[in-house]
Design a protein around this motif. Structure first.
Motif, PDB file in Angstrom:
ATOM      1  N   LEU A   1      33.001 -70.251  -1.520  1.00  0.00           N
ATOM      2  CA  LEU A   1      33.489 -69.638  -0.286  1.00  0.00           C
ATOM      3  C   LEU A   1      32.404 -69.614   0.783  1.00  0.00           C
ATOM      4  O   LEU A   1      32.673 -69.887   1.965  1.00  0.00           O
ATOM      5  CB  LEU A   1      33.978 -68.216  -0.562  1.00  0.00           C
ATOM      6  CG  LEU A   1      35.221 -68.065  -1.438  1.00  0.00           C
ATOM      7  CD1 LEU A   1      35.536 -66.599  -1.654  1.00  0.00           C
ATOM      8  CD2 LEU A   1      36.415 -68.772  -0.801  1.00  0.00           C
ATOM      9  N   ALA A   2      31.177 -69.294   0.394  1.00  0.00           N
ATOM     10  CA  ALA A   2      30.079 -69.252   1.353  1.00  0.00           C
ATOM     11  C   ALA A   2      29.833 -70.625   1.963  1.00  0.00           C
ATOM     12  O   ALA A   2      29.578 -70.749   3.175  1.00  0.00           O
ATOM     13  CB  ALA A   2      28.814 -68.732   0.667  1.00  0.00           C
ATOM     14  N   ALA A   3      29.917 -71.674   1.150  1.00  0.00           N
ATOM     15  CA  ALA A   3      29.713 -73.030   1.662  1.00  0.00           C
ATOM     16  C   ALA A   3      30.826 -73.419   2.637  1.00  0.00           C
ATOM     17  O   ALA A   3      30.576 -74.078   3.658  1.00  0.00           O
ATOM     18  CB  ALA A   3      29.657 -74.021   0.504  1.00  0.00           C
ATOM     19  N   ILE A   4      32.050 -73.022   2.337  1.00  0.00           N
ATOM     20  CA  ILE A   4      33.166 -73.342   3.232  1.00  0.00           C
ATOM     21  C   ILE A   4      33.012 -72.616   4.558  1.00  0.00           C
ATOM     22  O   ILE A   4      33.285 -73.175   5.634  1.00  0.00           O
ATOM     23  CB  ILE A   4      34.505 -72.976   2.553  1.00  0.00           C
ATOM     24  CG1 ILE A   4      34.742 -73.908   1.363  1.00  0.00           C
ATOM     25  CG2 ILE A   4      35.666 -73.054   3.545  1.00  0.00           C
ATOM     26  CD1 ILE A   4      35.949 -73.535   0.523  1.00  0.00           C
ATOM     27  N   ARG A   5      32.532 -71.376   4.526  1.00  0.00           N
ATOM     28  CA  ARG A   5      32.321 -70.617   5.769  1.00  0.00           C
ATOM     29  C   ARG A   5      31.280 -71.293   6.655  1.00  0.00           C
ATOM     30  O   ARG A   5      31.362 -71.247   7.895  1.00  0.00           O
ATOM     31  CB  ARG A   5      31.872 -69.188   5.448  1.00  0.00           C
ATOM     32  CG  ARG A   5      32.984 -68.281   4.939  1.00  0.00           C
ATOM     33  CD  ARG A   5      32.517 -66.819   4.913  1.00  0.00           C
ATOM     34  NE  ARG A   5      33.600 -65.929   4.547  1.00  0.00           N
ATOM     35  CZ  ARG A   5      33.813 -65.465   3.324  1.00  0.00           C
ATOM     36  NH1 ARG A   5      33.005 -65.851   2.331  1.00  0.00           N
ATOM     37  NH2 ARG A   5      34.813 -64.648   3.080  1.00  0.00           N
ATOM     38  N   ARG A   6      30.284 -71.918   6.035  1.00  0.00           N
ATOM     39  CA  ARG A   6      29.229 -72.580   6.810  1.00  0.00           C
ATOM     40  C   ARG A   6      29.676 -73.927   7.365  1.00  0.00           C
ATOM     41  O   ARG A   6      29.036 -74.467   8.272  1.00  0.00           O
ATOM     42  CB  ARG A   6      27.982 -72.787   5.933  1.00  0.00           C
ATOM     43  CG  ARG A   6      27.288 -71.514   5.510  1.00  0.00           C
ATOM     44  CD  ARG A   6      25.923 -71.821   4.914  1.00  0.00           C
ATOM     45  NE  ARG A   6      26.016 -72.656   3.723  1.00  0.00           N
ATOM     46  CZ  ARG A   6      26.088 -72.183   2.478  1.00  0.00           C
ATOM     47  NH1 ARG A   6      26.104 -70.858   2.278  1.00  0.00           N
ATOM     48  NH2 ARG A   6      26.146 -72.993   1.447  1.00  0.00           N
ATOM     49  N   GLY A   7      30.744 -74.485   6.832  1.00  0.00           N
ATOM     50  CA  GLY A   7      31.168 -75.823   7.235  1.00  0.00           C
ATOM     51  C   GLY A   7      31.921 -75.845   8.552  1.00  0.00           C
ATOM     52  O   GLY A   7      32.331 -74.814   9.088  1.00  0.00           O
TER      53      GLY A   7
END
Length: 263
Positions: A197-203
């Motif tokens: 989820l954190a990686a998707i938020r940064r994308g």
């Protein structure tokens, strides 16, 4: 045993050459002789990999079949013997002796007395090696459900990611998900849905293109720039309707070895 078709072919060829040199008339138990010889060849190959810092995942990727559509019947015949990336990573975490003992006993029912002769140990030590490997392997859930069902879960995950629907994402991500990341700096492991989820938020979904692909017969995602430059490949393991494992490859060196649809 080796996780690579080309390495397996080399092992079989070497066994054949030794059989010819030895003379078949001098072998009393051909099945036992072949098991012992090819087992030792595989053991030596795994030890060389360990020394050189290589992995089965590298070999798996170099031979990966990446398709946009469902595999053909001919490809299915080949892929039926393929191990998924999550399992290869687990096998790579085993010592060579553990890997050989586990595969020979649990997959081919070879007696421990014969396995001991292959790995150069006592029968009790061979049992312990297989037992240690078994404990590690059983914690890696295999894919479950039909391929179309697993594909539907990955497609729903992709849609939720594009929409930024984090409630929906949590529905499709197993809380204990294991995320293996291979990039230019090496291999890293992240645990839990929150890491994804954190990686998707940064994308930034507006700056990339994501194509649905099958990777060795399992659902995956290919990430590209708007101009078609490869950014990453994801291979997904789905069990009980949720993503339980993701292997993402962003290393440019590894990605350049991929043969993609249309090439």
């Amino acid at each position: 045993m080796l996780g690579s078709h080309s390495d397996a072919e080399d092992a079989v060829q070497e066994t054949w050459l030794r059989w010819e040199r030895n003379g078949p008339e001098s072998i009393d138990n051909l099945g036992g002789w072949l098991t012992r010889v090819i087992g030792r060849i595989c053991l030596d190959a795994l030890r060389r990999r360990t020394t050189r810092g290589e992995s089965s995942l590298d070999a798996w990727l170099s031979e990966a079949i990446v398709d946009e559509d469902d595999p053909t019947p001919e490809q299915n015949a080949t892929l039926s013997d393929s191990l998924g990336p999550a399992m290869l990573i687990v096998l790579d975490s085993l010592r060579p002796e553990e890997r050989v003992a586990f595969v020979l006993h649990d997959m081919f029912s070879v007696p421990f007395a014969e396995i001991a002769a292959v790995i150069g140990s006592s029968e009790a030590a061979a049992k312990m090696a297989a037992s240690r490997a078994r404990r590690k392997v059983k914690d890696t859930p295999p894919p479950s459900g039909e391929l179309s069902q697993r594909r539907a879960v990955v497609d729903a995950f992709l849609t939720a990611a594009r929409l930024g629907d984090f409630d929906a994402l949590l529905h499709f991500l197993d809380p204990g998900l294991t995320w293996h990341r291979s990039n230019a700096r090496g291999h890293m492991v992240r645990m839990g849905a929150n890491e994804v989820l954190a990686a998707i938020r940064r994308g930034d979904p507006d700056r990339i293109e994501v194509r649905k692909v099958n990777v060795n017969g399992e659902p995956g995602l290919l990430v590209l720039t708007a101009s078609g430059h490869r950014l990453g490949l994801m291979a997904c393991t789905v069990a009980d309707g949720r993503l339980v494992g993701i292997v993402s490859i962003t290393s440019r060196k590894l990605l350049e070895r991929l043969r993609l649809p249309g090439q």
